[in-house]
Design a protein around this motif. Structure first.
Motif, PDB file in Angstrom:
ATOM      1  N   ASN A 215       2.173  11.916   3.772  1.00  0.00           N
ATOM      2  CA  ASN A 215       1.600  10.735   4.594  1.00  0.00           C
ATOM      3  C   ASN A 215       1.450   9.343   3.697  1.00  0.00           C
ATOM      4  OD1 ASN A 215       1.979  12.123   6.879  1.00  0.00           O
ATOM      5  ND2 ASN A 215      -0.391  12.525   6.934  1.00  0.00           N
ATOM      6  N   PRO A 216       1.988   8.380   3.959  1.00  0.00           N
ATOM      7  CA  PRO A 216       1.884   7.155   3.305  1.00  0.00           C
ATOM      8  C   PRO A 216       0.483   6.470   3.528  1.00  0.00           C
ATOM      9  CG  PRO A 216       3.346   6.910   5.022  1.00  0.00           C
ATOM     10  CD  PRO A 216       2.714   8.206   5.176  1.00  0.00           C
ATOM     11  N   SER A 217      -0.469   7.169   3.081  1.00  0.00           N
ATOM     12  CA  SER A 217      -1.752   6.484   3.553  1.00  0.00           C
ATOM     13  C   SER A 217      -1.809   5.063   3.105  1.00  0.00           C
ATOM     14  CB  SER A 217      -3.117   7.432   2.662  1.00  0.00           C
ATOM     15  OG  SER A 217      -3.527   8.048   3.733  1.00  0.00           O
ATOM     16  N   PHE A 218      -2.681   4.330   3.945  1.00  0.00           N
ATOM     17  CA  PHE A 218      -2.901   2.854   3.677  1.00  0.00           C
ATOM     18  C   PHE A 218      -4.189   2.815   2.720  1.00  0.00           C
ATOM     19  CE2 PHE A 218      -0.938   0.823   7.811  1.00  0.00           C
ATOM     20  CZ  PHE A 218       0.161   1.542   7.749  1.00  0.00           C
ATOM     21  N   TRP A 219      -4.908   3.896   2.988  1.00  0.00           N
ATOM     22  CA  TRP A 219      -6.065   3.809   2.221  1.00  0.00           C
ATOM     23  C   TRP A 219      -6.448   5.062   1.059  1.00  0.00           C
ATOM     24  CZ3 TRP A 219      -5.791   3.366   7.397  1.00  0.00           C
ATOM     25  CH2 TRP A 219      -5.921   1.830   7.794  1.00  0.00           C
ATOM     26  N   GLU A 220      -7.127   4.891   0.083  1.00  0.00           N
ATOM     27  CA  GLU A 220      -7.448   6.061  -0.670  1.00  0.00           C
ATOM     28  C   GLU A 220      -8.002   7.146  -0.258  1.00  0.00           C
ATOM     29  OE1 GLU A 220      -6.289   7.000  -4.068  1.00  0.00           O
ATOM     30  OE2 GLU A 220      -6.145   4.776  -3.858  1.00  0.00           O
ATOM     31  N   GLU A 221      -7.559   8.311  -0.146  1.00  0.00           N
ATOM     32  CA  GLU A 221      -8.048   9.394   0.301  1.00  0.00           C
ATOM     33  C   GLU A 221      -9.089   9.964  -0.523  1.00  0.00           C
ATOM     34  OE1 GLU A 221      -4.457  11.967   0.369  1.00  0.00           O
ATOM     35  OE2 GLU A 221      -3.724  10.931   2.277  1.00  0.00           O
ATOM     36  N   ASP A 222     -10.156  10.388   0.064  1.00  0.00           N
ATOM     37  CA  ASP A 222     -11.333  10.909  -0.738  1.00  0.00           C
ATOM     38  C   ASP A 222     -11.409  12.563  -0.560  1.00  0.00           C
ATOM     39  OD1 ASP A 222     -13.670  11.793  -1.692  1.00  0.00           O
ATOM     40  OD2 ASP A 222     -15.106  10.262  -0.613  1.00  0.00           O
ATOM     41  N   THR A 223     -10.590  12.814  -1.837  1.00  0.00           N
ATOM     42  CA  THR A 223     -10.488  14.327  -2.038  1.00  0.00           C
ATOM     43  C   THR A 223     -11.585  15.281  -2.124  1.00  0.00           C
ATOM     44  OG1 THR A 223      -9.706  14.119  -4.303  1.00  0.00           O
ATOM     45  CG2 THR A 223      -7.988  14.184  -2.478  1.00  0.00           C
TER      46      THR A 223
ATOM     47  N   GLN B 120       0.861  -1.202   0.050  1.00  0.00           N
ATOM     48  CA  GLN B 120       0.148   0.098  -0.005  1.00  0.00           C
ATOM     49  C   GLN B 120       0.806   1.264  -0.141  1.00  0.00           C
ATOM     50  OE1 GLN B 120      -1.805  -1.374   3.272  1.00  0.00           O
ATOM     51  NE2 GLN B 120      -4.182  -1.482   2.389  1.00  0.00           N
ATOM     52  N   ILE B 121       1.993   1.244   0.862  1.00  0.00           N
ATOM     53  CA  ILE B 121       2.587   2.451   0.898  1.00  0.00           C
ATOM     54  C   ILE B 121       3.803   2.600  -0.337  1.00  0.00           C
ATOM     55  CG2 ILE B 121       2.181   2.735   3.281  1.00  0.00           C
ATOM     56  CD1 ILE B 121       5.240   1.738   3.778  1.00  0.00           C
ATOM     57  N   VAL B 122       4.340   1.505  -0.942  1.00  0.00           N
ATOM     58  CA  VAL B 122       5.424   1.716  -1.515  1.00  0.00           C
ATOM     59  C   VAL B 122       5.257   2.605  -2.677  1.00  0.00           C
ATOM     60  CG1 VAL B 122       5.317  -0.181  -3.222  1.00  0.00           C
ATOM     61  CG2 VAL B 122       7.479   0.423  -1.909  1.00  0.00           C
ATOM     62  N   PRO B 123       4.149   2.636  -3.619  1.00  0.00           N
ATOM     63  CA  PRO B 123       3.842   3.597  -4.677  1.00  0.00           C
ATOM     64  C   PRO B 123       3.816   5.130  -4.262  1.00  0.00           C
ATOM     65  CG  PRO B 123       2.175   2.094  -4.568  1.00  0.00           C
ATOM     66  CD  PRO B 123       2.928   1.712  -3.196  1.00  0.00           C
ATOM     67  N   LYS B 124       3.612   5.142  -2.881  1.00  0.00           N
ATOM     68  CA  LYS B 124       3.404   6.803  -2.293  1.00  0.00           C
ATOM     69  C   LYS B 124       5.207   6.929  -2.068  1.00  0.00           C
ATOM     70  CE  LYS B 124      -0.950   5.523  -1.320  1.00  0.00           C
ATOM     71  NZ  LYS B 124      -1.745   4.705  -0.505  1.00  0.00           N
ATOM     72  N   VAL B 125       5.908   6.043  -1.515  1.00  0.00           N
ATOM     73  CA  VAL B 125       7.170   6.645  -0.979  1.00  0.00           C
ATOM     74  C   VAL B 125       8.101   6.627  -1.883  1.00  0.00           C
ATOM     75  CG1 VAL B 125       8.866   5.699   0.703  1.00  0.00           C
ATOM     76  CG2 VAL B 125       6.355   5.526   1.106  1.00  0.00           C
ATOM     77  N   GLU B 126       8.169   5.599  -2.751  1.00  0.00           N
ATOM     78  CA  GLU B 126       9.599   5.391  -3.699  1.00  0.00           C
ATOM     79  C   GLU B 126       9.699   6.419  -4.714  1.00  0.00           C
ATOM     80  OE1 GLU B 126      10.275   1.375  -4.369  1.00  0.00           O
ATOM     81  OE2 GLU B 126      11.454   1.344  -2.585  1.00  0.00           O
ATOM     82  N   GLN B 127       8.417   7.105  -5.293  1.00  0.00           N
ATOM     83  CA  GLN B 127       8.432   7.898  -6.250  1.00  0.00           C
ATOM     84  C   GLN B 127       9.196   9.395  -6.050  1.00  0.00           C
ATOM     85  OE1 GLN B 127       4.185   9.333  -6.340  1.00  0.00           O
ATOM     86  NE2 GLN B 127       3.638   7.611  -7.451  1.00  0.00           N
TER      87      GLN B 127
END
Ligand SMILES: O=c1ccn([C@@H]2O[C@H](COP(=O)(O)OP(=O)(O)O[C@H]3O[C@H](CO)[C@@H](O)[C@H](O)[C@H]3O)[C@@H](O)[C@H]2O)c(=O)[nH]1
Length: 476
Positions: free
Chosen positions: A264-272, A53-60
């Motif tokens: 923030n490495p959200s585990f869930w999809e944020e509803d913007t 869950q977090i890796v796509p948000k972190v490594e970019q």
């Protein structure tokens, strides 16, 4: 491992092991980022399902290396406290040990120089000891809660609690430099008697393991038990207090929530969509409600009661409600309140709290949420549910006076809470001062200096060997 002398920082690997929950992974990732900026290599180790869950948000945008290990639980199995505890004690240690061996000397000159273990994942301290790698503890919450845990032997000795953790006396728990707590507010008193007993055992084991740690990094700020300006212990008193204490040496390096270099490495999809909804509301009018990520449902009756109270109040609200809580909403509720309120399953919380339309934050008092409220200067309506949240609430309400405690979710209770906040003209001032004291320029410099002091001490131990436990005049 092996000879630790003369290692370059760029070859030094620090492995960080958080407890596998959002409120722990987020600050640990920020700590990983801080080590990176000090020239180390940071490796964050989490179970597969969190890693994915977090890796796509972190490594970019970061050089932090995220590495997964199996927790041995079925993909869809519930990961409650006890399932996770079992995985942490039985399955994860062997995998971490292999990973340490794999990383050590994997690249020319690379060496694992430290394992930073979340104290709720104290199993990683044992792994570090087995691998001959120094370990540091990480405490994700208030130092006050850690002190409460370390007071367990005294509480048993003085008859405040039984040797299985049950309060033996009604009334309060009073520790030096702490606000009074009810004996029912102790962090392990969650759920059935069997669950309370098992959680107490968990904390005693944590305490036993943390006794061998040379250092403890705390995601908090110095002088927690201070109102703004009053009763400040001076720097020398604090240094004395710290150096007189036995191991571990405490380094307040937080709050890490303010480090915005890493998202923030959200585990869930944020509803913007809630941000566009907020754009249409009046300034300071909205009540934002969220109970964090790691709280068991409070029960359908309470959700229903809060839902009806909000509807009756007629004020705009934004409510984060996960699927397992939705069952408590009355029939047809979402349609009825569609003009007044918005319910989402997961929000971009920091952006929500930063929004000018949000005037109040009804929270469970999780430590990260508390820090985010201070960061965004929003007064709190506290409804602590479990664990350290009662301690945090006591500080919010009695020490810093930046919020009020709700006794229940009846219309009167919520109305009363909002009224108390509105009538306290000084609350926004206190929030501003606390924000400055904990996250202003001076506080930031001090947090950076404290992390540097830890690094210097750690490097000294690496070059001198494990026996050193030097006393430093660092800034608490
Ligand atoms: O819709 C949401 C709700 C929450 N969050 C974020 O999730 C984190 C929640 O952290 P926290 O407030 O600490 O709550 P928990 O996730 O419940 O944290 C657990 O871990 C904390 C640190 O140990 C403890 O203080 C809490 O009591 C414990 O429940 C925060 O960064 C929030 O910004 C979101 O991004 N969106």
């Amino acid at each position: 491992m092996g000879n630790m002398k003369c290692i370059k920082r760029s070859n030094s690997i620090i492995i960080l092991v958080p407890y596998p929950a959002q409120g722990h992974v987020t600050p640990m990732l920020k700590l990983a980022s801080a080590f990176l900026s000090h020239g180390f290599k940071s490796v964050l180790v989490t179970p597969d399902h969190i890693h994915n869950q977090i890796v796509p948000k972190v490594e970019q945008n970061d050089k932090i290396l995220c590495m997964p290990i199996p927790d041995g639980l079925d993909k869809d199995a519930p990961r409650d406290f006890f399932a996770i505890e079992k995985a942490m004690e039985n399955t994860m240690p062997g995998h971490l040990e292999s990973l340490v061996h794999q990383l050590d000397h994997h690249q020319d000159g690379d060496q694992v120089v430290c394992i930073v273990a979340d104290l709720l994942a104290s199993w990683a301290i044992d792994v570090a000891n087995r691998c001959g790698v120094p370990s540091a503890g990480f405490w994700p919450a208030m130092l006050a809660t850690y002190r409460l845990i370390t007071a367990i032997p005294d509480m048993v000795r003085t008859g405040l609690i039984s040797d299985t953790g049950f309060p033996k006396q009604l009334g309060g728990v009073c520790l030096p430099n702490q606000p009074m707590l009810s004996s029912e507010d102790l962090p392990w008193l969650i759920g059935t008697p069997a669950s309370r007993k098992a959680r107490f055992k968990f904390w005693k084991r944590t305490l036993d393991r943390s006794k061998t740690l040379p250092w403890l990094l705390v995601n908090s700020f110095p002088n927690e038990y201070c109102t703004n300006g009053e009763q400040q212990l001076d720097h020398h008193q604090l240094v004395k207090m710290n150096t007189q204490a036995q191991q571990p040496l405490v380094f307040p390096i937080g709050p890490l929530s303010k480090h915005t270099t890493i998202k923030n490495p959200s585990f869930w999809e944020e509803d913007t969509s809630c941000l566009t909804w907020l754009d249409k509301q009046n300034p300071n009018s909205v009540i934002y409600i969220s109970f964090g990520s790691w709280v068991s449902p409070i029960g359908e009756a309470k959700v229903r009661s809060l839902a009806l109270a909000l509807e009756a109040l007629g004020k705009p609200f934004l409510w984060v409600l996960g699927s397992s809580w939705l069952g408590g909403l009355p029939n047809g509720y979402l349609e009825r309140v569609s003009r007044q309120g918005k319910v989402v399953s997961w929000a971009p919380q920091l952006e929500v709290l930063q929004h000018k339309a949000v005037g109040f934050y009804l929270a469970h008092c999780g430590w990260n949420s508390t820090m985010e409220a201070i960061q965004c200067q929003k007064p709190l309506l506290c409804y602590p549910v479990a664990g350290d949240q009662f301690v945090n609430c006591a500080y919010i309400v009695k020490v810093w006076r930046i919020g009020v405690k709700l006794i229940g979710f009846g219309q009167k209770d919520v109305e009363e809470g909002l009224k108390k906040v509105a009538e306290d003209a000084e609350m926004s001032n206190r929030l501003r001062k606390l924000n400055e004291r904990t996250m202003g320029d001076e506080a930031n410099l001090r947090a950076v200096a404290n992390l540097s002091a830890f690094i210097d001490d750690q490097l000294k131990i690496l070059t001198l060997g494990f026996s050193s436990n030097g006393v430093h005049d660092y800034d608490l």
